[in-house]
Design an enzyme around this catalytic site. Sequence first.
Site, PDB file in Angstrom:
ATOM      1  N   LYS A 146       6.639 -13.035  -2.813  1.00  0.00           N
ATOM      2  CA  LYS A 146       7.885 -12.480  -3.356  1.00  0.00           C
ATOM      3  C   LYS A 146       8.843 -12.140  -2.219  1.00  0.00           C
ATOM      4  CE  LYS A 146       5.553 -10.878  -7.459  1.00  0.00           C
ATOM      5  NZ  LYS A 146       4.780  -9.821  -8.097  1.00  0.00           N
ATOM      6  N   GLN A 179       3.014  -3.876  -8.118  1.00  0.00           N
ATOM      7  CA  GLN A 179       2.063  -4.978  -8.160  1.00  0.00           C
ATOM      8  C   GLN A 179       0.803  -4.553  -8.912  1.00  0.00           C
ATOM      9  OE1 GLN A 179       2.583  -8.149  -6.979  1.00  0.00           O
ATOM     10  NE2 GLN A 179       0.653  -8.599  -8.009  1.00  0.00           N
ATOM     11  N   ASP A 236      11.192  -6.914 -14.256  1.00  0.00           N
ATOM     12  CA  ASP A 236      10.150  -7.639 -14.984  1.00  0.00           C
ATOM     13  C   ASP A 236      10.472  -7.734 -16.481  1.00  0.00           C
ATOM     14  OD1 ASP A 236       8.202  -8.707 -13.366  1.00  0.00           O
ATOM     15  OD2 ASP A 236       6.963  -6.911 -13.309  1.00  0.00           O
TER      16      ASP A 236
END
Lengths: 373, 373
Positions: free
Chosen positions: A133, A177, A200
């Site tokens: 990422k 995460q 997200d």
Amino acid sequence: MALMDMASTMIFTDCSSSSSSTARLLHFTSTKVQKFPNTISRFRRSNPLQIGISNPKFSRTIITHCSSSSTSAIQTNNEASATVIDGKRVAKDIREEVAVEISRMKDEIGIVPGLAVILVGDRKDSATYVRNKKKACDSVGINSYEVRLAEDSPEEEVLKHISKFNDDPSVHGILVQLPLPSHMNEQNILNAVCIEKDVDGFHPLNIGRLAMRGREPLFVPCTPKGCIELLHRYDIPIKGKRAVVIGRSNIVGMPAALLLQREDATVSIVHSRTKNPEEITRQADIIISAVGQPNMVRGSWVKPGAVIIDVGINPVEDPESPRGYRLVGDICYEEASKVASAITPVPGGVGPMTIAMLLSNTLLSAKRVHNFR
Amino acid sequence: MALMDMASTMIFTDCSSSSSSTARLLHFTSTKVQKFPNTISRFRRSNPLQIGISNPKFSRTIITHCSSSSTSAIQTNNEASATVIDGKRVAKDIREEVAVEISRMKDEIGIVPGLAVILVGDRKDSATYVRNKKKACDSVGINSYEVRLAEDSPEEEVLKHISKFNDDPSVHGILVQLPLPSHMNEQNILNAVCIEKDVDGFHPLNIGRLAMRGREPLFVPCTPKGCIELLHRYDIPIKGKRAVVIGRSNIVGMPAALLLQREDATVSIVHSRTKNPEEITRQADIIISAVGQPNMVRGSWVKPGAVIIDVGINPVEDPESPRGYRLVGDICYEEASKVASAITPVPGGVGPMTIAMLLSNTLLSAKRVHNFR
């Protein structure tokens, strides 16, 4: 026919908008865990079965190859061949578009979007996702911020960092995460991310807005957004089409169905309790499969001319491969590509889109907060 | 075949959990508005088309009667006759159960649930709904609180009362009677109701939780909850069944589909853009129709043995009736009841369930806040 039982697999995935959202690793036996260093997935320890279909019962027989010589009756035309939907290329295009916009934003208002990632513990796979990422952010000009906490950190420590990022105007997106260590309450922690930075798109308030007519979510979850983007970029009409989504996970199947519905498709959701998935799937003009069962959807499930988006990324044993395994989708590509009009390959289909959409969501967040058009 | 066009009707409904959630009034001509004093519905001025199917194009031909002599080919067995799902009786049972629980709560912890209703303006239909809710509360022992504000009250006045009710521990549910005057922002006002008192269940956070596996909504919207309750009370299995929901409104169709999905049905949503609604509906073991088109679903749409929940309450012209009209559902009852195994009548089916569920939600809210089991 019910969906296949597959007791010998477990589901692995990166739930935090990694480069592949439904990648899976197989347990080839119940005791031996096959490890794939530097590879695609990670085990979502907290709730592995929430991904893909619900309560999936996994088949003892894993189909590692599918071919038209199978017992499954398929309608194929060996001369016909589906358009390959090139997710890798589209994802690259999107990254370039994002980079251009970020550059323009920086030039015009001096703002650079920022993405913060919180990593707890020292799981190698999680570290890999976070690194990927970060690399993706670097490549388009997004600032990335990373907090690494020890495995035994208290939950309050994570919440403190989330709160700090919530208040930090240079941070436009926050990812935690997953999986978190088992002593932490994942739902509490995810709910602490303020909705304006929930890139997200998994917050229930975002999902609610996605479901409701006349409401707009702040963010659309990355993988299903990537699926729809592929349809758009290939000019595949959605309105009025029959769509079947296979799998009803919170992170792919369910939001994909809501997105198709928003675009006026007639949507059916097929899942582990569906009695005749083949028959229903065969009615679809558009199939999105996010179930995590290698080669489950055979050619006989596909209406001639249908468009197939295959979200599954399933490693299957392959002694001929140097790594000992290869990746296949939920769809039996060999059979389905002879029946469908367009299909995503695995790998190189939906996979690369997820992280592209994460970058796009982070840009969107920064644009929104600075009212930049 | 697309859903019928019906240009000469408009949609009327009580969106605030009234006694009927999808009742409609017809415009018999484009200029003359047929009035039904003291009747079932009210015009949702702010966004009339959000109810029932989206962007419905209303047919110029209203089917006021349906019979097996119609051109529609139907599979009927004149000797077979569906079980009539008696919503009136079930609603009565639920009210009695609610009353018993409220009495027990009062005896054991001295708490009486309270429902607050805010009514702005002097629409007669709205006043009727509010009166009916008050009566229903009285009948089971719920305290009701009512605020009536003048049509030209400022939005802040409404927000002030919501805030007061939010803070008032004797109030466990808050309803804002819709429609609001046009100078008010409905979404702002509804969002101001705290989610713990959103007994209508329309808050996007509730809808999001309803959509997500592993999450629980605080409240389920009353009408779709009533539909599922009818299936439960008649021991109609849902798990693994094919369900078709006709209509995708925020208040009925969409949450009904989510509820069926939570119970492991395989759900398809049919709407105004669906090209072959009859064919898809005919695959269903369970049909829930919430579309607001009189007699739209003919016998030929129904699989023999299917179960039908008809949410539509549509007034149609009837010179033989003393009132000049009568109420029919979305389903052509005469035809469908010969094919289905069970069916709700209109009136007396889903209608009475909505207000029973509102009472049930208010009790649930009070129990939750006082941790009373």
